[in-house]
Scaffold this active site. Structure first.
Site, PDB file in Angstrom:
ATOM      1  N   ASN A 151       0.802  -1.219   0.000  1.00 51.17           N
ATOM      2  CA  ASN A 151       0.000   0.000   0.000  1.00 51.17           C
ATOM      3  C   ASN A 151       0.836   1.270   0.000  1.00 51.17           C
ATOM      4  OD1 ASN A 151       0.305  -1.424   2.601  1.00 51.17           O
ATOM      5  ND2 ASN A 151      -0.414   0.479   3.468  1.00 51.17           N
ATOM      6  N   SER A 199     -11.007  -4.993   0.082  1.00 54.11           N
ATOM      7  CA  SER A 199     -11.772  -3.937   0.745  1.00 54.11           C
ATOM      8  C   SER A 199     -12.360  -2.993  -0.295  1.00 54.11           C
ATOM      9  CB  SER A 199     -10.846  -3.165   1.690  1.00 54.11           C
ATOM     10  OG  SER A 199     -11.535  -2.069   2.248  1.00 54.11           O
ATOM     11  N   CYS A 324      -2.844   5.044   7.961  1.00 51.04           N
ATOM     12  CA  CYS A 324      -3.065   4.485   9.291  1.00 51.04           C
ATOM     13  C   CYS A 324      -1.958   4.879  10.251  1.00 51.04           C
ATOM     14  CB  CYS A 324      -3.129   2.965   9.202  1.00 51.04           C
ATOM     15  SG  CYS A 324      -4.040   2.413   7.784  1.00 51.04           S
TER      16      CYS A 324
HETATM   17  C1  LIG Z   1      -6.529  -0.287   3.412  1.00 55.02           C
HETATM   18  C2  LIG Z   1      -5.811  -1.567   3.608  1.00 55.02           C
HETATM   19  C3  LIG Z   1      -6.218  -2.505   4.570  1.00 55.02           C
HETATM   20  C4  LIG Z   1      -7.360  -2.245   5.520  1.00 55.02           C
HETATM   21  O1  LIG Z   1      -8.601  -2.275   4.886  1.00 55.02           O
HETATM   22  P1  LIG Z   1      -9.858  -1.628   5.654  1.00 55.02           P
HETATM   23  O2  LIG Z   1     -11.025  -1.953   4.789  1.00 55.02           O
HETATM   24  O3  LIG Z   1      -9.586  -0.157   5.713  1.00 55.02           O
HETATM   25  O4  LIG Z   1      -9.933  -2.262   6.987  1.00 55.02           O
HETATM   26  C5  LIG Z   1      -5.529  -3.693   4.665  1.00 55.02           C
HETATM   27  N1  LIG Z   1      -4.481  -3.957   3.863  1.00 55.02           N
HETATM   28  C6  LIG Z   1      -4.047  -3.091   2.929  1.00 55.02           C
HETATM   29  C7  LIG Z   1      -2.908  -3.458   2.056  1.00 55.02           C
HETATM   30  C8  LIG Z   1      -4.691  -1.862   2.775  1.00 55.02           C
HETATM   31  O5  LIG Z   1      -4.246  -1.000   1.852  1.00 55.02           O
END
Ligand SMILES: *Cc1c(COP(=O)(O)O)cnc(C)c1O
Length: 396
Positions: A151, A199, A324
């Site tokens: 990410n 997600s 985050c």
């Molecule tokens: C955004 C993200 C998450 C978390 O997803 P949520 O739906 O916000 O809980 C987990 N892993 C990665 C790689 C992300 O980019």
């Protein structure tokens, strides 16, 4: 004018998602578990969403579990494998140093419960190799979990090959595909994965909804006890508006995957070219094996936070790394995992594009970043020391 270039943090919801959701609030508001007509209409919408999501991932509808998002799916996948492992006295889990915290913090919790965790080193280009995974697997390994695409630096891992290694060794394989689904081709069968998390809000769907794909026959551990929804795998009345919105966004993203990617790659490459002209800078993550919309740079002698605030003033929404952890002054664990030293990791900038960004926006971003980096450097005592030779440059 505002330019939104933080699509890895979250995306704007699409019209398709919104239009799919609205009837769920106004007419189709029944509980899918109810026997009356309203309930049955809701159950049909739920089943249709499940079919659509399954079709995008290349699996069957029965293998889809709707969750509250990527974090919950990661937690459930890892705890499932850990529970199955413990029953066979296998308490070793393999992952990587640059996973999302939804994975890393779950692994930390398991470590306190007596599991042994191996975090693979990430190469400087932001990639791990199938060979690393093969060498780390032991007779007591119960899970390998490696993210599909990172990410922060956007690097895309060789998931199908890693999956093959796991399959040959008879070890469960989970991938956090939150950044990948809707952006690059993902197919659970071709990719040899047993469990996969995604997600909706990362591909223009609503926030607070996601999916855990779990291969047929896998008995999932419950995180939430209660009613028998999701075939007993996840209790709680289904969030139908969000689920239906996610399915619509996913369908749209999958149908336009290639053209969207082609557009973003063009913008991304121009952005990389433009920002590379800034002296004492470096692109983080492999130049080729990266997400279509991801650009991540470090600039020596500046602080990422100040850079972001000044860019925001100029109308640009960017990020220094993961949403985050921003707000904390610790440098990104991802950049440290790639071997960047603290001073350099502090000066990071992540720009993540979507299909709606334009060439004009990219030119404006290049001009603005160059300007702001120069301004910040002219005010920085650290930069003065670098230029005067009192300190040595780390980047070029
Ligand atoms: C955004 C993200 C998450 C978390 O997803 P949520 O739906 O916000 O809980 C987990 N892993 C990665 C790689 C992300 O980019």
């Amino acid at each position: 004018m505002r330019i939104y270039a933080d699509n890895a943090a979250t995306t704007k919801m699409s019209k398709a998602a919104l239009n799919a959701m609205l009837p769920c609030f106004e007419e189709n508001y029944g509980n899918p578990s109810s026997l009356h007509s309203e309930g049955q209409r809701a159950a049909e919408a739920l089943a249709k969403a499940r079919e659509d999501v399954a079709a995008c991932l290349g699996c069957t509808a029965r293998e889809i579990v709707f969750t509250s998002g990527g974090s919950e799916a990661d937690n459930q996948a890892i705890r499932t494998a850990a529970g199955l492992g413990a029953r066979q006295n296998k308490r070793h889990i393999i992952s990587t140093a640059f996973e999302h915290h939804a994975v890393l913090h779950t692994l930390e919790a398991l470590k306190k419960q007596g599991y042994e965790i191996t975090l693979l080193d990430v190469h400087e280009n932001g990639l791990v190799t199938p060979e690393q995974v093969r060498e780390a697997i032991r007779p007591d390994t119960c899970l390998v979990t490696v993210m599909y695409a990172n990410n922060e630096v956007g690097t895309v891992q060789p998931i199908a090959e890693i999956g093959k290694v796991c399959r040959e060794a008879g070890v469960l394989f989970h991938t956090d595909a939150v950044q990948a689904v809707g952006h690059i081709p993902v197919n659970v069968k071709a990719d040899n994965v047993d469990m996969l998390s995604l997600s909706a809000h990362k591909f223009h769907g609503p926030t607070g909804v996601g999916v855990l794909y779990a291969k047929r026959g896998l008995r999932l551990e419950h995180l939430i006890s209660g009613g028998g929804q999701e075939r007993g795998k996840r209790a709680g009345t289904e969030n139908l508006p969000a689920i239906v919105g996610m399915a619509a966004a996913m369908k749209e993203a999958c149908e336009h995957l290639e053209e969207n990617a082609a557009h973003m790659i063009k913008l991304r490459d121009r952005l990389i070219e433009g920002l590379s002209a800034i002296p004492h800078s470096v692109l983080n993550g492999d130049r080729e094996k990266r997400l279509p919309g991801n650009v991540n740079f470090c600039f020596e002698g500046i602080e990422g936070e100040s850079l972001l605030l000044l860019l925001d003033d100029m109308g640009i929404a960017a990020s220094s790394g993961s949403a985050c952890t921003s707000g904390s002054l610790d440098p990104s664990h991802v950049l440290l995992a790639l071997g960047r030293v603290h001073d350099i990791a502090h000066g990071s900038l992540r720009l993540t594009l979507c299909e709606e960004n334009t060439e004009e926006e990219v030119e404006y971003i290049i001009k603005s970043v160059a300007e702001v980096v120069e301004r910040l450097r002219s005010m920085s005592p650290l930069w003065r020391d670098l230029v005067s030779g009192k300190r040595e440059f780390i980047l070029k």
